[in-house]
Scaffold this active site. Sequence first.
Site, mmCIF file in Angstrom:
data_model
loop_
_atom_site.group_PDB
_atom_site.id
_atom_site.type_symbol
_atom_site.label_atom_id
_atom_site.label_comp_id
_atom_site.label_asym_id
_atom_site.label_seq_id
_atom_site.Cartn_x
_atom_site.Cartn_y
_atom_site.Cartn_z
ATOM 1 N N GLU A 263 0.867 -1.171 0.000
ATOM 2 C CA GLU A 263 0.000 0.000 0.000
ATOM 3 C C GLU A 263 0.903 1.221 0.000
ATOM 4 O O GLU A 263 1.609 1.472 0.978
ATOM 5 C CB GLU A 263 -0.871 -0.036 1.249
ATOM 6 C CG GLU A 263 -2.116 0.764 1.065
ATOM 7 C CD GLU A 263 -2.549 1.276 2.376
ATOM 8 O OE1 GLU A 263 -2.467 2.500 2.550
ATOM 9 O OE2 GLU A 263 -2.938 0.462 3.211
ATOM 10 N N CYS A 302 -2.947 8.110 4.329
ATOM 11 C CA CYS A 302 -2.837 7.532 2.987
ATOM 12 C C CYS A 302 -4.119 7.765 2.190
ATOM 13 O O CYS A 302 -4.105 7.709 0.970
ATOM 14 C CB CYS A 302 -2.505 6.056 3.078
ATOM 15 S SG CYS A 302 -3.543 5.150 4.212
HETATM 16 P P1 NDP Z 1 9.189 4.410 3.908
HETATM 17 O O1 NDP Z 1 8.813 3.702 2.678
HETATM 18 O O2 NDP Z 1 10.560 4.945 4.015
HETATM 19 O O3 NDP Z 1 8.978 3.459 5.162
HETATM 20 C C1 NDP Z 1 7.858 2.626 5.313
HETATM 21 C C2 NDP Z 1 8.247 1.442 6.166
HETATM 22 O O4 NDP Z 1 9.226 0.669 5.494
HETATM 23 C C3 NDP Z 1 8.885 1.832 7.488
HETATM 24 O O5 NDP Z 1 8.507 0.911 8.480
HETATM 25 C C4 NDP Z 1 10.358 1.724 7.181
HETATM 26 O O6 NDP Z 1 11.134 1.527 8.325
HETATM 27 C C5 NDP Z 1 10.368 0.509 6.301
HETATM 28 N N1 NDP Z 1 11.543 0.386 5.485
HETATM 29 C C6 NDP Z 1 12.230 1.357 4.844
HETATM 30 N N2 NDP Z 1 13.246 0.825 4.163
HETATM 31 C C7 NDP Z 1 13.201 -0.509 4.360
HETATM 32 C C8 NDP Z 1 14.000 -1.596 3.939
HETATM 33 N N3 NDP Z 1 15.037 -1.432 3.143
HETATM 34 N N4 NDP Z 1 13.666 -2.836 4.364
HETATM 35 C C9 NDP Z 1 12.624 -3.039 5.168
HETATM 36 N N5 NDP Z 1 11.834 -2.036 5.590
HETATM 37 C C10 NDP Z 1 12.113 -0.788 5.202
HETATM 38 O O7 NDP Z 1 8.131 5.484 4.100
HETATM 39 P P2 NDP Z 1 7.968 6.561 5.276
HETATM 40 O O8 NDP Z 1 7.155 5.938 6.345
HETATM 41 O O9 NDP Z 1 9.259 7.175 5.672
HETATM 42 O O10 NDP Z 1 7.142 7.610 4.504
HETATM 43 C C11 NDP Z 1 7.737 8.255 3.378
HETATM 44 C C12 NDP Z 1 6.663 8.647 2.418
HETATM 45 O O11 NDP Z 1 5.853 7.543 2.091
HETATM 46 C C13 NDP Z 1 5.698 9.644 2.958
HETATM 47 O O12 NDP Z 1 6.214 10.925 2.898
HETATM 48 C C14 NDP Z 1 4.536 9.419 2.055
HETATM 49 O O13 NDP Z 1 4.707 10.122 0.857
HETATM 50 C C15 NDP Z 1 4.551 7.963 1.793
HETATM 51 N N6 NDP Z 1 3.594 7.239 2.619
HETATM 52 C C16 NDP Z 1 2.496 6.771 2.021
HETATM 53 C C17 NDP Z 1 1.552 6.106 2.721
HETATM 54 C C18 NDP Z 1 0.387 5.574 2.023
HETATM 55 O O14 NDP Z 1 -0.219 4.625 2.500
HETATM 56 N N7 NDP Z 1 -0.007 6.124 0.909
HETATM 57 C C19 NDP Z 1 1.651 5.868 4.163
HETATM 58 C C20 NDP Z 1 2.879 6.415 4.712
HETATM 59 C C21 NDP Z 1 3.815 7.021 3.956
HETATM 60 P P3 NDP Z 1 11.977 2.732 8.962
HETATM 61 O O15 NDP Z 1 11.003 3.760 9.386
HETATM 62 O O16 NDP Z 1 12.670 2.087 10.107
HETATM 63 O O17 NDP Z 1 12.897 3.204 7.878
#
Ligand code: NDP
Length: 687
Positions: A263, A302
């Site tokens: 998602e 989201c």
């Molecule tokens: P990320 O994609 O960076 O992180 C999402 C999750 O993935 C976090 O738990 C993160 O952990 C984890 N993650 C990141 N890199 C890895 C990896 N290499 N392996 C395993 N897990 C990983 O998104 P953010 O939460 O930082 O949000 C960034 C942007 O995403 C927002 O600004 C927004 O634009 C979008 N977003 C969209 C959503 C939606 O549903 N439409 C919801 C939330 C965000 P960790 O935090 O420890 O890096």
Amino acid sequence: NAPARRAPRRLESYVCGGWTAGRGEGVSLCDAATGDAVALIDASGLDFAAALAYGREVAGPKLRAMSFHDRAGMLKALGMALMGLKEEFYTESLHTGATRADAWVDIEGGIGTLLSFASKARRELPNTRVLVDGEVELLSKDNSFSAQHILTPLLGVAVHINAFNFPIWGMLEKIAPTLLAGVPCIVKPASQTAYLTELMVRRIVDLRILPEGALQLISGSVGDLLDHVTAQDAVTFTGSAWTGRKLKAHPAVIANSVRFTMEADSLNASVLGPDAGPGTPEFDLFVKEVAREMTVKAGQKCTAIRRVIAPRAHVDALVAALGDRLGKTALGLPGDDAVRMGPLASLDQREEVRARIRELQADAEIVAGNPDDVRLVSGDAARGAFLNPVLLYCDTPFAATAVHDVEAFGPVSTVMPYDSVDEAVALARRGKGSLVASVFTDDARVAEEMVIGMAPFHGRVLIGNRASAKTSTGHGAPLAGLVHGGPGRAGGGEEMGGMRGVKHYMQRSAVQGTPRLLSAVTGRWIEGAAVQQGVHPFRKSLAELRIGDQLVTATRTVTEADVEHFAHFTGDTFYAHMDSAAAKANPFFDDRVAHGYLIAAFAAGLFVDPAPGPVLANYGVDNLRFLTPVYFGDTLQVRLTCKEINPRANADHGEVRWDARVTNQDGAVVAQYDVLTMVAKTWPPTA
Ligand code: NDP
């Protein structure tokens, strides 16, 4: 107004039956509104392969030994206990920047989702460990070979990688269907707000309601965890499209065909109908909804409305009304009662959103809100991640790209005009697949054209109008019973959707074989399986009743007098029962026929055993079909077979489903249905 300052808490992971800190120093996590350090996070040095194995080997068998109702009861107990602890979560949630209203969505919305799943499962699933999917497929003329689809729990672990915006809801909406399916979970919250998830997992572990190992937590990076996933595991991801695509392409995910639910970004649209001009209730509702979606959780949802699509004639009035409303949003510390909108999750996130606004400005101009000059009622704009709501306007949306591609994950939306319903639909589709869209209209034709036009690009579509103004759950609220997820850019995943969500963690298999053995596999009687006759099955309590217990009744001949009596007694004097010439002119009948309900009533008269006994009530019938006309003089007989037995966990009765088949003197089936009854567990009842 700010939560009390405290020394940063060192977060731990809960894996392999114990709480463990990472080997490193830990990365500092800051309060969104004050910038103070709240927690340190690190998961380095954890044995992730062992955590997966622990879930599979220790918790999996325990969960699978439970029935759906047992697991539902467990989730209900957990939800009730967590609700009793909610104030502690609200206090911790202030550090994330969430106001009380924002936190309500996360905390009580999350626990409510868990409770909803528990109650839906008890109502909609049988009290078994295997689910039957669909009807029996007959594969032989003599009924010696058939097929039945079944669903069984995956034998692995579901790894849930969550986003920072809903540290509690994001966990609970995913673990509820997973645990119901009988599959253990490993939750990896986004680091930024992981302290709140960690606190709740601590309370869940302390409550000891879940079997040990059913829920593990990783506070920090998941390291090499994905290297160890197998075909029996599942991975779900919520976050940025960039990370999501990277994880979806992980070699172990690809090599093992691991179920991967994603998602990601979603440029959700809300459309004002052409009928909904200024002065209509729909216009006012639309303004309220767009402003609400922009400001709840500071737009970090989201499902928030990113694109506001409006008839060109009403755009000026809309921008004025929205600008006016957004300008009144009190921005400040989330614990301040006067505040309506708190900060973004972090200063980095604010810089990220400002950068995205600059990208949007390639196509659109800012018409309300200054992203740089923050106006606060409390707090410090240098230390807290505050940002004014920002409204943009794009006059040529068909020539633009950024407004349809760039997700500014904050209080930011772009208004764009349309000139026809087709254009509005085309603009909504330019999001390339979204979680949700909404249409505000009171015109049935507009609703039809827009919803059918937009649905292929959306996981959910909400229609807003005056009649549902008070009851509508709103554009942005995913509900436990409804699908959450969307095609294309939104990730192509599907979560929740009631019991559909449970099935995402189960394997569907078509099982072929002889009915007796298929029935043994599913615990459900099917045509051709073994039967036992003898004592009337209505004399048996659940303690004595067995699948396949069968009654073949005496016969009864239907007369013209019966049909006349039934017609006048009930008032159902439909011509097919009363008028021979008219009945003969009907393509389905050769003459007057008996009422279908008369057949069902006669059938009950043939199969019931009247004296008080273990059968407590008849609560309905399923799949009633009248298959062959019954003419005067035809003779009916019923075959009633015990098909499914569902004892209730917390009651002294259960549900019994009976296969009822009514035949005529030639053996043709005239009616077929399932009779649904409540039956006592013991008879006479124990004191
Ligand atoms: P990320 O994609 O960076 O992180 C999402 C999750 O993935 C976090 O738990 C993160 O952990 C984890 N993650 C990141 N890199 C890895 C990896 N290499 N392996 C395993 N897990 C990983 O998104 P953010 O939460 O930082 O949000 C960034 C942007 O995403 C927002 O600004 C927004 O634009 C979008 N977003 C969209 C959503 C939606 O549903 N439409 C919801 C939330 C965000 P960790 O935090 O420890 O890096």
